[in-house]
Design a protein around this motif. Structure first.
Motif, PDB file in Angstrom:
ATOM      1  N   THR A 108       0.361  14.690  -2.785  1.00 22.62           N
ATOM      2  CA  THR A 108      -0.697  14.028  -2.025  1.00 22.62           C
ATOM      3  C   THR A 108      -0.155  12.846  -1.234  1.00 22.62           C
ATOM      4  OG1 THR A 108      -2.257  14.698  -3.731  1.00 22.62           O
ATOM      5  CG2 THR A 108      -3.005  13.044  -2.161  1.00 22.62           C
ATOM      6  N   LEU A 109       0.709  12.057  -1.844  1.00 16.37           N
ATOM      7  CA  LEU A 109       1.287  10.917  -1.127  1.00 16.37           C
ATOM      8  C   LEU A 109       2.066  11.372   0.107  1.00 16.37           C
ATOM      9  CD1 LEU A 109       2.382   8.736  -4.160  1.00 16.37           C
ATOM     10  CD2 LEU A 109       0.611   8.164  -2.480  1.00 16.37           C
ATOM     11  N   ARG A 110       2.676  12.538   0.029  1.00 21.11           N
ATOM     12  CA  ARG A 110       3.406  13.069   1.192  1.00 21.11           C
ATOM     13  C   ARG A 110       2.485  13.411   2.351  1.00 21.11           C
ATOM     14  NH1 ARG A 110       7.979  16.897  -1.644  1.00 21.11           N
ATOM     15  NH2 ARG A 110       9.469  15.204  -2.016  1.00 21.11           N
ATOM     16  N   GLU A 111       1.210  13.628   2.072  1.00 20.50           N
ATOM     17  CA  GLU A 111       0.244  13.915   3.143  1.00 20.50           C
ATOM     18  C   GLU A 111      -0.070  12.679   3.979  1.00 20.50           C
ATOM     19  OE1 GLU A 111      -1.019  16.887   4.102  1.00 20.50           O
ATOM     20  OE2 GLU A 111       0.237  17.823   2.561  1.00 20.50           O
ATOM     21  N   PHE A 112       0.175  11.501   3.433  1.00 23.41           N
ATOM     22  CA  PHE A 112      -0.107  10.258   4.148  1.00 23.41           C
ATOM     23  C   PHE A 112       1.038   9.961   5.105  1.00 23.41           C
ATOM     24  CE2 PHE A 112      -2.440   9.216   0.050  1.00 23.41           C
ATOM     25  CZ  PHE A 112      -3.664   9.616   0.559  1.00 23.41           C
ATOM     26  N   ASN A 113       0.956  10.556   6.277  1.00 27.69           N
ATOM     27  CA  ASN A 113       2.021  10.414   7.265  1.00 27.69           C
ATOM     28  C   ASN A 113       1.765   9.208   8.165  1.00 27.69           C
ATOM     29  OD1 ASN A 113       0.071  11.184   9.150  1.00 27.69           O
ATOM     30  ND2 ASN A 113       0.640  13.339   9.030  1.00 27.69           N
ATOM     31  N   ARG A 114       2.457   9.156   9.261  1.00 31.79           N
ATOM     32  CA  ARG A 114       2.387   8.047  10.220  1.00 31.79           C
ATOM     33  C   ARG A 114       0.955   7.755  10.688  1.00 31.79           C
ATOM     34  NH1 ARG A 114       6.733   6.746  14.391  1.00 31.79           N
ATOM     35  NH2 ARG A 114       7.900   7.595  12.661  1.00 31.79           N
TER      36      ARG A 114
END
Length: 107
Positions: free
Chosen positions: A71-77
């Motif tokens: 899920t944290l990887r979904e929080f992109n730029r």
């Protein structure tokens, strides 16, 4: 993956929720860059920020490192402005000190 779903069938929903927030975040940024938000825009912005904050809080507390990392990887730029808010920074600091090396690196 089947163990994750068996324990709590809503867990994959956190990743999906983060992914679904991207268009809302982008449209809010576009409206702000064009001189502000009109009508219900401010409410939409507040709602999106609140959903992101609650999602981040839940994800950081998830007992499974795979869920936290995915899920944290979904929080992109696109999320950087919202992630920089004080409540979200506190959650990110928890993730930076996560027990899982992969999660710490992912943050």
């Amino acid at each position: 993956s089947s163990g994750i779903n068996a324990e709590w069938p809503l867990r994959p929903g956190a990743k999906t929720c983060a992914r679904k927030l991207v268009p809302c975040v982008k449209s809010t940024h576009a409206a702000l860059n064009m001189g502000g938000l009109l009508g219900g825009g401010y409410s939409s912005h507040n709602m999106m920020t609140e959903v992101l904050t609650k999602l981040l809080t839940v994800v950081v507390a998830d007992p499974l490192p795979e869920i936290r990392l995915a899920t944290l990887r979904e929080f992109n730029r696109d999320f950087y402005k919202q992630l920089a808010l004080s409540d979200n920074i506190q959650s990110l600091f928890l993730a930076v000190n996560d027990g899982s090396h992969d999660v710490r690196e992912g943050v």
